[in-house]
Design a protein around this motif. Structure first.
Motif, PDB file in Angstrom:
ATOM      1  N   ASN A 154       0.810  -1.227   0.000  1.00  0.00           N
ATOM      2  CA  ASN A 154       0.000   0.000   0.000  1.00  0.00           C
ATOM      3  C   ASN A 154       0.841   1.273   0.000  1.00  0.00           C
ATOM      4  O   ASN A 154       0.306   2.373  -0.128  1.00  0.00           O
ATOM      5  N   ILE A 155       2.160   1.159   0.128  1.00  0.00           N
ATOM      6  CA  ILE A 155       3.013   2.348   0.127  1.00  0.00           C
ATOM      7  C   ILE A 155       2.969   3.046  -1.228  1.00  0.00           C
ATOM      8  O   ILE A 155       3.072   4.270  -1.311  1.00  0.00           O
ATOM      9  N   VAL A 156       2.813   2.292  -2.309  1.00  0.00           N
ATOM     10  CA  VAL A 156       2.819   2.880  -3.649  1.00  0.00           C
ATOM     11  C   VAL A 156       1.659   3.868  -3.806  1.00  0.00           C
ATOM     12  O   VAL A 156       1.853   5.038  -4.169  1.00  0.00           O
ATOM     13  N   GLU A 157       0.447   3.409  -3.513  1.00  0.00           N
ATOM     14  CA  GLU A 157      -0.728   4.276  -3.631  1.00  0.00           C
ATOM     15  C   GLU A 157      -0.613   5.468  -2.679  1.00  0.00           C
ATOM     16  O   GLU A 157      -0.924   6.608  -3.052  1.00  0.00           O
ATOM     17  N   GLN A 158      -0.186   5.219  -1.487  1.00  0.00           N
ATOM     18  CA  GLN A 158      -0.037   6.270  -0.476  1.00  0.00           C
ATOM     19  C   GLN A 158       0.937   7.350  -0.945  1.00  0.00           C
ATOM     20  O   GLN A 158       0.682   8.555  -0.789  1.00  0.00           O
ATOM     21  N   THR A 159       2.047   6.931  -1.549  1.00  0.00           N
ATOM     22  CA  THR A 159       3.057   7.877  -2.024  1.00  0.00           C
ATOM     23  C   THR A 159       2.530   8.731  -3.165  1.00  0.00           C
ATOM     24  O   THR A 159       2.726   9.953  -3.196  1.00  0.00           O
ATOM     25  N   PHE A 160       1.862   8.096  -4.110  1.00  0.00           N
ATOM     26  CA  PHE A 160       1.296   8.854  -5.238  1.00  0.00           C
ATOM     27  C   PHE A 160       0.267   9.873  -4.756  1.00  0.00           C
ATOM     28  O   PHE A 160       0.247  11.024  -5.224  1.00  0.00           O
ATOM     29  N   GLN A 161      -0.591   9.481  -3.837  1.00  0.00           N
ATOM     30  CA  GLN A 161      -1.619  10.393  -3.349  1.00  0.00           C
ATOM     31  C   GLN A 161      -1.003  11.619  -2.691  1.00  0.00           C
ATOM     32  O   GLN A 161      -1.446  12.753  -2.904  1.00  0.00           O
ATOM     33  N   LYS A 162       0.043  11.411  -1.886  1.00  0.00           N
ATOM     34  CA  LYS A 162       0.696  12.533  -1.215  1.00  0.00           C
ATOM     35  C   LYS A 162       1.378  13.453  -2.216  1.00  0.00           C
ATOM     36  O   LYS A 162       1.321  14.690  -2.093  1.00  0.00           O
ATOM     37  N   LEU A 163       2.021  12.871  -3.218  1.00  0.00           N
ATOM     38  CA  LEU A 163       2.675  13.683  -4.232  1.00  0.00           C
ATOM     39  C   LEU A 163       1.669  14.530  -5.008  1.00  0.00           C
ATOM     40  O   LEU A 163       1.878  15.735  -5.218  1.00  0.00           O
ATOM     41  N   ILE A 164       0.579  13.917  -5.427  1.00  0.00           N
ATOM     42  CA  ILE A 164      -0.426  14.634  -6.215  1.00  0.00           C
ATOM     43  C   ILE A 164      -1.075  15.743  -5.393  1.00  0.00           C
ATOM     44  O   ILE A 164      -1.332  16.845  -5.889  1.00  0.00           O
ATOM     45  N   GLU A 165      -1.314  15.479  -4.111  1.00  0.00           N
ATOM     46  CA  GLU A 165      -1.877  16.506  -3.236  1.00  0.00           C
ATOM     47  C   GLU A 165      -0.938  17.696  -3.090  1.00  0.00           C
ATOM     48  O   GLU A 165      -1.390  18.828  -2.907  1.00  0.00           O
ATOM     49  N   LYS A 211       6.898  -3.038  -1.281  1.00  0.00           N
ATOM     50  CA  LYS A 211       6.791  -2.601  -2.667  1.00  0.00           C
ATOM     51  C   LYS A 211       6.770  -1.077  -2.696  1.00  0.00           C
ATOM     52  O   LYS A 211       5.930  -0.441  -2.066  1.00  0.00           O
ATOM     53  N   LEU A 212       7.708  -0.498  -3.427  1.00  0.00           N
ATOM     54  CA  LEU A 212       7.822   0.945  -3.545  1.00  0.00           C
ATOM     55  C   LEU A 212       7.583   1.371  -4.990  1.00  0.00           C
ATOM     56  O   LEU A 212       7.733   0.555  -5.912  1.00  0.00           O
ATOM     57  N   PRO A 213       7.234   2.626  -5.213  1.00  0.00           N
ATOM     58  CA  PRO A 213       7.084   3.103  -6.599  1.00  0.00           C
ATOM     59  C   PRO A 213       8.440   3.191  -7.287  1.00  0.00           C
ATOM     60  O   PRO A 213       9.486   2.923  -6.673  1.00  0.00           O
ATOM     61  N   ALA A 214       8.440   3.571  -8.552  1.00  0.00           N
ATOM     62  CA  ALA A 214       9.695   3.733  -9.289  1.00  0.00           C
ATOM     63  C   ALA A 214      10.605   4.693  -8.530  1.00  0.00           C
ATOM     64  O   ALA A 214      10.146   5.609  -7.852  1.00  0.00           O
ATOM     65  N   MET A 215      11.914   4.482  -8.664  1.00  0.00           N
ATOM     66  CA  MET A 215      12.870   5.253  -7.876  1.00  0.00           C
ATOM     67  C   MET A 215      12.697   6.766  -8.017  1.00  0.00           C
ATOM     68  O   MET A 215      12.725   7.487  -7.005  1.00  0.00           O
ATOM     69  N   PRO A 216      12.518   7.341  -9.222  1.00  0.00           N
ATOM     70  CA  PRO A 216      12.340   8.801  -9.295  1.00  0.00           C
ATOM     71  C   PRO A 216      11.120   9.292  -8.513  1.00  0.00           C
ATOM     72  O   PRO A 216      11.161  10.365  -7.914  1.00  0.00           O
ATOM     73  N   ILE A 217      10.046   8.503  -8.503  1.00  0.00           N
ATOM     74  CA  ILE A 217       8.850   8.886  -7.751  1.00  0.00           C
ATOM     75  C   ILE A 217       9.157   8.898  -6.256  1.00  0.00           C
ATOM     76  O   ILE A 217       8.761   9.816  -5.520  1.00  0.00           O
ATOM     77  N   TRP A 218       9.870   7.897  -5.789  1.00  0.00           N
ATOM     78  CA  TRP A 218      10.229   7.826  -4.366  1.00  0.00           C
ATOM     79  C   TRP A 218      11.142   8.989  -3.978  1.00  0.00           C
ATOM     80  O   TRP A 218      10.964   9.609  -2.930  1.00  0.00           O
ATOM     81  N   LYS A 219      12.111   9.307  -4.852  1.00  0.00           N
ATOM     82  CA  LYS A 219      13.018  10.420  -4.568  1.00  0.00           C
ATOM     83  C   LYS A 219      12.265  11.740  -4.515  1.00  0.00           C
ATOM     84  O   LYS A 219      12.567  12.609  -3.688  1.00  0.00           O
TER      85      LYS A 219
END
Length: 415
Positions: free
Chosen positions: A22-33, A85-93
């Protein structure tokens, strides 16, 4: 159960409940916000494009990272702890640097986020010698700068007396089951940093700094097996308590024009000392409170009796004597059963935070001006009073107090 296999063919089995996705979805949501409403911005476009790929087919998207326990079962095996499971490295950075904001800039405030992040910080090699108080600087510098490469060196393992001012845990105190040796602080610190960012590239010297590896530590070295070359150090953060090694490292860094930040935590004062490129040509001293001749004499073979005197002089007597506890310590009337110098967590943290910001600021200034120098020779922050001080040269008061303290210790050694 989930069966995994690494590159060497080693098999691992973990419970399915230890697979976290669930970290992937959580990370994308925070970035988009957090994004500004600018669809033409390249980062905005990239994040939405990657999120669309993830929404189309979530299963193959991203990177799976397997974390192991700190100490293995023996015979070279380590117990798997969790599969993340993490998103692609640039997204995580992007996610772990989005709140860094625009607080670090050049004096004219002319660099934008892209220039600071992509053209400057992403190309840096931060080298850290010593991993007690300097571990704080390594942690904060990594969080703030996110360098291309971080190099850590410390031959000693953590112990219980370190835990009041570092991030190590009791698990780091356990010896290796194969060798029955303590685990180097360099390894323990790398594990801690990888707990936040498994993509951070880290090079370690668990054997510490030696005459044989000193050039490689500062100037880089080839890695024939991986076809890579470790780049030259961009900035050195130093906090070694072994004086002969400390002197050797500082002299070599000065010879090679490597900018250096020296850390100390004394009483309630976090101290940063600075060595700028070009110091050798300008005949600038290695340390704020001692001449190079005094450094050579005191650091060559320091005895336990002279360790405190030398540490006080090197940190600046005006810093050490600013604390009432220091006077009592000198008179041996403080009722403390221990002879160690007072060192506490918040002071070590302050010293590390200051070092991280000083490193980031210097790297930004040097990008625009290769001849840049640190603003001053020493920066002090007193946690007790909340006051800061920056010194550009050794003060007369410090020189006079140096002589007085030397006489006091000389009389004590004679009696």
């Amino acid at each position: 159960m989930i069966r995994l296999q690494d590159e060497s063919g080693e098999d691992y089995v973990i419970a399915a409940a230890l697979y976290r996705t669930n970290i992937v979805e959580q990370t994308f949501q925070k970035l988009i916000e957090s994004l500004k409403d600018k669809e033409e911005d390249p980062v905005n476009q990239y994040i939405h494009e990657e999120y669309a790929l993830y929404r189309q087919e979530a299963q193959p998207y991203g990177v799976e990272v397997l974390y192991f326990d700190e100490v293995g079962e023996g015979r070279g095996r380590f117990r798997p702890r969790v599969l993340v499971k993490l998103p692609a490295m640039p997204i995580w950075k992007l996610a772990i640097t989005l709140s860094n904001g625009h607080l670090i800039n050049n004096r004219k405030l002319t660099y934008d986020w892209y220039q600071t992040r992509l053209s400057i910080f992403n190309h840096q090699h931060i080298t850290v010698a010593g991993a007690s108080v300097a571990s704080q600087a390594a942690l904060f510098a990594t969080r703030l700068i996110k360098p291309y490469l971080l190099t850590l060196a410390d031959p000693k393992g953590p112990n219980a007396s370190n835990l009041n001012r570092t991030q190590y845990t009791v698990f780091d105190l356990l010896e290796d089951p194969d060798t029955h040796r303590e685990v180097s602080k360099a390894i323990a610190l790398a594990r801690s940093i990888h707990g936040q960012d498994p993509f951070q590239l880290i090079h370690i010297y668990p054997e510490g700094i030696t005459e044989e590896n000193l050039d490689a530590f500062l100037l880089g070295e080839p890695d024939p097996e991986k076809g890579l070359t470790t780049p030259r150090t961009s900035i050195l953060i130093e906090a070694i308590d072994h004086f002969p090694t400390k002197r050797l490292l500082l002299e070599k860094a000065r010879d090679r024009d490597i900018p250096t930040i020296q850390l100390a935590d004394v009483g309630s004062r976090g101290i940063n000392g600075f060595n700028s490129p070009g110091d050798k040509q300008r005949r600038v001293r290695l340390l704020y409170g001692l001449s190079d001749k005094e450094v050579a004499k005191a650091f060559a073979d320091p005895s336990p009796e002279t360790f405190m005197q030398t540490a006080m002089l090197a940190s600046g007597i005006t810093n050490t004597l600013a604390e009432p506890v220091a006077f009592k310590f000198l008179k041996q009337q403080d009722g403390n059963p221990f002879r160690s110098v007072p060192q506490t967590g918040e002071v070590a943290g302050a010293s590390g935070v200051i070092a991280a910001r000083n490193a980031a600021r210097f790297l930004v200034e040097q990008y625009g001006d290769p001849t840049a120098r640190f603003a001053g020779r020493q920066q002090v922050f007193d946690v007790r009073t909340g006051k800061g001080l920056r010194r550009y040269r050794d003060s007369w008061a410090n020189k006079i107090l140096n002589r007085i303290i030397k006489r006091i210790f000389r009389k004590k050694s004679l009696t």
